[in-house]
Design a protein around this motif. Structure first.
Motif, short mmCIF file in Angstrom:
data_model
loop_
_atom_site.label_atom_id
_atom_site.label_comp_id
_atom_site.label_asym_id
_atom_site.label_seq_id
_atom_site.Cartn_x
_atom_site.Cartn_y
_atom_site.Cartn_z
N ASN A 63 0.83 -1.20 0.00
CA ASN A 63 0.00 0.00 0.00
C ASN A 63 0.87 1.26 0.00
OD1 ASN A 63 -2.86 1.27 0.68
ND2 ASN A 63 -1.39 2.20 2.09
N ASN A 64 1.91 1.25 0.84
CA ASN A 64 2.79 2.42 0.94
C ASN A 64 3.65 2.60 -0.31
OD1 ASN A 64 1.76 2.87 3.49
ND2 ASN A 64 3.49 1.94 4.56
N LEU A 65 4.01 1.49 -0.95
CA LEU A 65 4.76 1.57 -2.19
C LEU A 65 3.91 2.24 -3.28
CD1 LEU A 65 7.36 0.73 -3.78
CD2 LEU A 65 6.17 -1.41 -4.34
N ARG A 66 2.67 1.84 -3.36
CA ARG A 66 1.74 2.42 -4.34
C ARG A 66 1.54 3.92 -4.09
NH1 ARG A 66 -4.09 0.91 -3.09
NH2 ARG A 66 -3.64 2.62 -1.64
N SER A 88 5.08 -11.42 -4.72
CA SER A 88 6.27 -10.65 -4.35
C SER A 88 7.23 -10.50 -5.53
CB SER A 88 6.99 -11.32 -3.17
OG SER A 88 6.18 -11.30 -2.02
N LEU A 89 7.33 -11.55 -6.34
CA LEU A 89 8.25 -11.49 -7.48
C LEU A 89 7.84 -10.38 -8.46
CD1 LEU A 89 8.83 -15.30 -8.18
CD2 LEU A 89 10.42 -13.66 -7.16
N ALA A 90 6.54 -10.24 -8.67
CA ALA A 90 6.07 -9.19 -9.57
C ALA A 90 6.44 -7.81 -9.05
CB ALA A 90 4.55 -9.31 -9.76
N ILE A 91 6.36 -7.64 -7.73
CA ILE A 91 6.71 -6.35 -7.13
C ILE A 91 8.22 -6.12 -7.22
CG2 ILE A 91 6.77 -5.06 -4.95
CD1 ILE A 91 4.10 -6.42 -4.25
N LEU A 92 9.00 -7.17 -6.98
CA LEU A 92 10.46 -7.05 -7.11
C LEU A 92 10.86 -6.68 -8.53
CD1 LEU A 92 12.02 -9.97 -5.01
CD2 LEU A 92 12.38 -7.52 -4.68
N ARG A 117 6.44 -4.11 -10.60
CA ARG A 117 5.02 -3.78 -10.65
C ARG A 117 4.77 -2.50 -9.86
NH1 ARG A 117 0.46 -8.16 -9.03
NH2 ARG A 117 0.87 -8.83 -11.18
N ASP A 118 3.97 -1.60 -10.41
CA ASP A 118 3.82 -0.29 -9.78
C ASP A 118 2.45 0.29 -10.07
OD1 ASP A 118 4.67 1.80 -8.21
OD2 ASP A 118 6.25 2.48 -9.56
N ASN A 158 -2.75 -2.60 -6.77
CA ASN A 158 -4.03 -2.94 -6.13
C ASN A 158 -4.29 -4.44 -6.23
OD1 ASN A 158 -4.65 -0.29 -5.37
ND2 ASN A 158 -5.56 0.16 -7.37
N LYS A 159 -3.85 -5.06 -7.34
CA LYS A 159 -3.98 -6.52 -7.48
C LYS A 159 -3.12 -7.23 -6.42
CE LYS A 159 -4.42 -6.00 -12.50
NZ LYS A 159 -3.79 -6.34 -13.81
#
Length: 226
Positions: free
Chosen positions: A119-122, A185-189, A192-193, A198-199
């Motif tokens: 949430n904070n990353l977004r 987590s891999l998608a965020i690493l 993903r932004d 939200n997904k």
């Protein structure tokens, strides 16, 4: 207009601050009923946890604590949705505060941290502009991505470590779930932004729920915990 997360009802004017204060008071009053029951029947520790939880629930955003604005949101989420929640539930059964229960609580606490950090990353751009100094704002985007991955990894490892503390191996089912959901987590690493996070938020929310169900079911099927 620049916000990419769900609309904030007070900031957007859908709910007045006065109405929100009344709603908060009502929710805390309702929460005090089971909390008071636990404190009466299971000991003073539950009264202390309940009072601390109420203070932190209000102080999460409200001054003078403003925990989320000081980068302390993860600490609050980890403790109250993790070790304190699990060990407290265990102790409510027979008054026994066990090391194994605190250890098991690390997993849901870590998943909660992953959810909050996502949430904070977004929201990092808006948070920085409004003076909300989350850990992502303080230490940067890459820190937030690594934080999420490490929290996810903790969820995988906890059942294995807990096995050495006497927790039945059926809890490994929760580790398997966390491994299967590693793409979150891999998608965020991998970058993903924005609104796509939200997904990831929805995924971590589902993971938190399902992880607890599989952990408990696995323990029950394999003989129950001490």
């Amino acid at each position: 207009e620049e916000r990419i997360g769900p609309r904030r009802v007070v900031a957007s004017g859908l709910v007045s601050p006065r109405t929100m204060r009344r709603a908060i008071a009502l929710v805390l009053l309702l929460a005090a009923i089971p909390a008071g029951f636990l404190a009466w029947h299971a000991g003073w520790a539950f009264a202390a946890i309940g009072i601390a939880g109420a203070v932190c629930a209000i102080g999460y955003t409200a001054p003078p604590l403003s925990l989320a604005y000081r980068g302390l949101g993860e600490v609050f989420v980890f403790l109250f949705f993790g070790p304190l929640a699990v060990a407290g539930t265990r102790a409510a059964c027979d008054g026994d505060w066990t090391f194994a229960a605190f250890l098991c609580g690390i997993a849901p606490g870590a998943i909660g941290v992953a959810l909050l950090a996502t949430n904070n990353l977004r929201d990092r751009a808006g948070d920085e502009a409004s003076g909300k100094r989350t850990l992502v704002v303080r230490f940067g985007e890459q820190f937030g991505r690594v934080e999420i991955a490490l929290a996810h990894g903790l969820a995988v490892l906890v059942p294995f470590v807990a096995w050495f503390a006497g927790v039945p191996r059926g809890a490994f089912a929760a580790s398997l779930l966390a491994l299967l959901l590693a793409p979150l987590s891999l998608a965020i690493l991998m970058g993903r932004d924005g609104a796509n996070l939200n997904k990831s938020l929805a995924g971590f929310g589902a993971m938190l729920y399902l992880y607890g169900v599989l952990f408990a079911a696995g323990v029950l099927v394999s003989g129950g915990a001490r």
